[in-house]
Motif scaffolding. Sequence first.
Motif, PDB file in Angstrom:
ATOM      1  N   LYS A  26      -4.075 -47.383  10.212  1.00 41.09           N
ATOM      2  CA  LYS A  26      -4.642 -47.014   8.902  1.00 41.09           C
ATOM      3  C   LYS A  26      -6.032 -47.632   8.831  1.00 41.09           C
ATOM      4  O   LYS A  26      -6.177 -48.847   8.928  1.00 41.09           O
ATOM      5  N   ASN A  27      -7.064 -46.786   8.679  1.00 36.74           N
ATOM      6  CA  ASN A  27      -8.427 -47.299   8.640  1.00 36.74           C
ATOM      7  C   ASN A  27      -9.344 -46.345   7.896  1.00 36.74           C
ATOM      8  O   ASN A  27      -8.916 -45.286   7.451  1.00 36.74           O
ATOM      9  N   ASN A  28     -10.601 -46.728   7.783  1.00 40.20           N
ATOM     10  CA  ASN A  28     -11.601 -45.837   7.196  1.00 40.20           C
ATOM     11  C   ASN A  28     -11.909 -44.727   8.182  1.00 40.20           C
ATOM     12  O   ASN A  28     -11.862 -44.922   9.396  1.00 40.20           O
ATOM     13  N   SER A  29     -12.272 -43.594   7.659  1.00 37.96           N
ATOM     14  CA  SER A  29     -12.568 -42.443   8.508  1.00 37.96           C
ATOM     15  C   SER A  29     -13.709 -42.757   9.467  1.00 37.96           C
ATOM     16  O   SER A  29     -14.743 -43.278   9.066  1.00 37.96           O
ATOM     17  N   PRO A  30     -13.543 -42.427  10.766  1.00 45.29           N
ATOM     18  CA  PRO A  30     -14.614 -42.678  11.739  1.00 45.29           C
ATOM     19  C   PRO A  30     -15.712 -41.616  11.704  1.00 45.29           C
ATOM     20  O   PRO A  30     -16.700 -41.717  12.411  1.00 45.29           O
ATOM     21  N   PHE A  31     -15.529 -40.603  10.868  1.00 45.08           N
ATOM     22  CA  PHE A  31     -16.483 -39.499  10.838  1.00 45.08           C
ATOM     23  C   PHE A  31     -17.572 -39.769   9.806  1.00 45.08           C
ATOM     24  O   PHE A  31     -17.324 -40.344   8.748  1.00 45.08           O
ATOM     25  N   ASN A  69      -9.173 -41.318  29.165  1.00 43.42           N
ATOM     26  CA  ASN A  69      -7.854 -40.694  29.176  1.00 43.42           C
ATOM     27  C   ASN A  69      -7.088 -40.971  27.879  1.00 43.42           C
ATOM     28  O   ASN A  69      -5.909 -40.652  27.786  1.00 43.42           O
ATOM     29  N   CYS A  70      -7.746 -41.542  26.884  1.00 39.57           N
ATOM     30  CA  CYS A  70      -7.104 -41.874  25.605  1.00 39.57           C
ATOM     31  C   CYS A  70      -7.744 -41.058  24.485  1.00 39.57           C
ATOM     32  O   CYS A  70      -8.962 -40.953  24.408  1.00 39.57           O
ATOM     33  N   ILE A  71      -6.915 -40.498  23.621  1.00 40.57           N
ATOM     34  CA  ILE A  71      -7.390 -39.656  22.530  1.00 40.57           C
ATOM     35  C   ILE A  71      -6.669 -40.065  21.247  1.00 40.57           C
ATOM     36  O   ILE A  71      -5.492 -40.435  21.277  1.00 40.57           O
ATOM     37  N   GLN A  72      -7.380 -39.958  20.115  1.00 45.65           N
ATOM     38  CA  GLN A  72      -6.765 -40.214  18.816  1.00 45.65           C
ATOM     39  C   GLN A  72      -6.814 -38.943  17.972  1.00 45.65           C
ATOM     40  O   GLN A  72      -7.797 -38.191  18.025  1.00 45.65           O
ATOM     41  N   PHE A  73      -5.759 -38.737  17.203  1.00 48.49           N
ATOM     42  CA  PHE A  73      -5.671 -37.627  16.260  1.00 48.49           C
ATOM     43  C   PHE A  73      -5.591 -38.222  14.859  1.00 48.49           C
ATOM     44  O   PHE A  73      -4.854 -39.184  14.637  1.00 48.49           O
ATOM     45  N   PHE A  74      -6.332 -37.639  13.912  1.00 48.64           N
ATOM     46  CA  PHE A  74      -6.451 -38.200  12.568  1.00 48.64           C
ATOM     47  C   PHE A  74      -5.887 -37.261  11.510  1.00 48.64           C
ATOM     48  O   PHE A  74      -5.968 -36.045  11.639  1.00 48.64           O
ATOM     49  N   THR A  75      -5.365 -37.880  10.447  1.00 52.03           N
ATOM     50  CA  THR A  75      -4.942 -37.139   9.269  1.00 52.03           C
ATOM     51  C   THR A  75      -5.380 -37.918   8.035  1.00 52.03           C
ATOM     52  O   THR A  75      -5.484 -39.151   8.071  1.00 52.03           O
ATOM     53  N   TYR A  76      -5.629 -37.186   6.935  1.00 50.97           N
ATOM     54  CA  TYR A  76      -6.006 -37.822   5.677  1.00 50.97           C
ATOM     55  C   TYR A  76      -4.839 -37.872   4.696  1.00 50.97           C
ATOM     56  O   TYR A  76      -5.010 -38.340   3.575  1.00 50.97           O
ATOM     57  N   GLU A  77      -3.693 -37.391   5.099  1.00 51.51           N
ATOM     58  CA  GLU A  77      -2.528 -37.442   4.210  1.00 51.51           C
ATOM     59  C   GLU A  77      -2.048 -38.874   4.049  1.00 51.51           C
ATOM     60  O   GLU A  77      -2.098 -39.663   4.992  1.00 51.51           O
ATOM     61  N   CYS A 109      -7.961 -42.850   6.506  1.00 52.14           N
ATOM     62  CA  CYS A 109      -7.274 -41.907   7.391  1.00 52.14           C
ATOM     63  C   CYS A 109      -6.241 -42.668   8.219  1.00 52.14           C
ATOM     64  O   CYS A 109      -6.248 -43.891   8.292  1.00 52.14           O
ATOM     65  N   TYR A 110      -5.355 -41.927   8.821  1.00 55.77           N
ATOM     66  CA  TYR A 110      -4.299 -42.479   9.672  1.00 55.77           C
ATOM     67  C   TYR A 110      -4.458 -41.843  11.047  1.00 55.77           C
ATOM     68  O   TYR A 110      -4.700 -40.641  11.150  1.00 55.77           O
ATOM     69  N   SER A 111      -4.351 -42.662  12.090  1.00 54.26           N
ATOM     70  CA  SER A 111      -4.568 -42.121  13.433  1.00 54.26           C
ATOM     71  C   SER A 111      -3.385 -42.374  14.349  1.00 54.26           C
ATOM     72  O   SER A 111      -2.728 -43.407  14.271  1.00 54.26           O
ATOM     73  N   PHE A 112      -3.138 -41.385  15.208  1.00 53.44           N
ATOM     74  CA  PHE A 112      -2.123 -41.426  16.253  1.00 53.44           C
ATOM     75  C   PHE A 112      -2.880 -41.471  17.576  1.00 53.44           C
ATOM     76  O   PHE A 112      -3.860 -40.759  17.748  1.00 53.44           O
ATOM     77  N   ILE A 133       2.261 -31.879   8.668  1.00 54.34           N
ATOM     78  CA  ILE A 133       1.183 -32.800   8.322  1.00 54.34           C
ATOM     79  C   ILE A 133      -0.089 -32.227   8.937  1.00 54.34           C
ATOM     80  O   ILE A 133      -0.137 -31.972  10.141  1.00 54.34           O
ATOM     81  N   GLU A 134      -1.092 -32.033   8.115  1.00 53.84           N
ATOM     82  CA  GLU A 134      -2.345 -31.447   8.590  1.00 53.84           C
ATOM     83  C   GLU A 134      -3.169 -32.499   9.334  1.00 53.84           C
ATOM     84  O   GLU A 134      -3.459 -33.563   8.808  1.00 53.84           O
ATOM     85  N   LEU A 135      -3.543 -32.200  10.583  1.00 57.22           N
ATOM     86  CA  LEU A 135      -4.404 -33.066  11.379  1.00 57.22           C
ATOM     87  C   LEU A 135      -5.845 -32.560  11.303  1.00 57.22           C
ATOM     88  O   LEU A 135      -6.067 -31.354  11.198  1.00 57.22           O
ATOM     89  N   LYS A 136      -6.809 -33.467  11.391  1.00 56.43           N
ATOM     90  CA  LYS A 136      -8.223 -33.059  11.388  1.00 56.43           C
ATOM     91  C   LYS A 136      -8.522 -32.175  12.600  1.00 56.43           C
ATOM     92  O   LYS A 136      -9.168 -31.166  12.496  1.00 56.43           O
TER      93      LYS A 136
END
Length: 186
Positions: free
Chosen positions: A47-52, A122-130, A59-62, A99-102
């Motif tokens: 759980k953090n501030n949006s990186p955009f 090789n590492c990726i994060q997916f973000f959501t604002y829900e 936002c929440y990131s996986f 859940i809608e992802l960015k």
Amino acid sequence: MESLLSEFTVSTLLFNIICSFFASFFFIFTLLIFFKPKFEIVPLIAKNNSPFDNIDQICYSFKIINKSLFGAYNIEARTNYYYIIQGENGIINKIFSRIELKTDTINYIPGYIPFKKNYGHNCIQFFTYEDLPEKMKYSPTHIQFQITARHSLTGLNNIFTHEFVNKAAIREGKFKEGNFKEILQC
């Protein structure tokens, strides 16, 4: 020609067929085991501030990590809330809502390089604002995160799923860069 036919017997034919069958079987299982995408889903949600830029929102990131030596392409992420309802005769039903992802698709992720310390391509994060913790307040609500990926060499698909069953998986902070599964406090 006659000596070739004299060496040909039914037992030789059966032996050759059995050897060919085992060699094919070994080849296929080697292909299926070693040449499918291997991803790891980090069992935490950051759980953090949006990186955009220009977005001042929580936002929440996986995070996913490609653990295979080869790259992967056509990576699709799906995230759902689900809750369990017990039906008739003890049968359990899962009810899903999206859940809608960015961003939910990535074209390509490079492979893992084992001995390179400063490597994280090789590492990726997916973000959501829900607001995930708000939805998970209600005890039977869980989150399912799923990745589908295609191996870049063989084209074989693989699906990876992780279920977050309580709010303890959501932690304040940002994921540590690279092949790490830690969340750093901001």
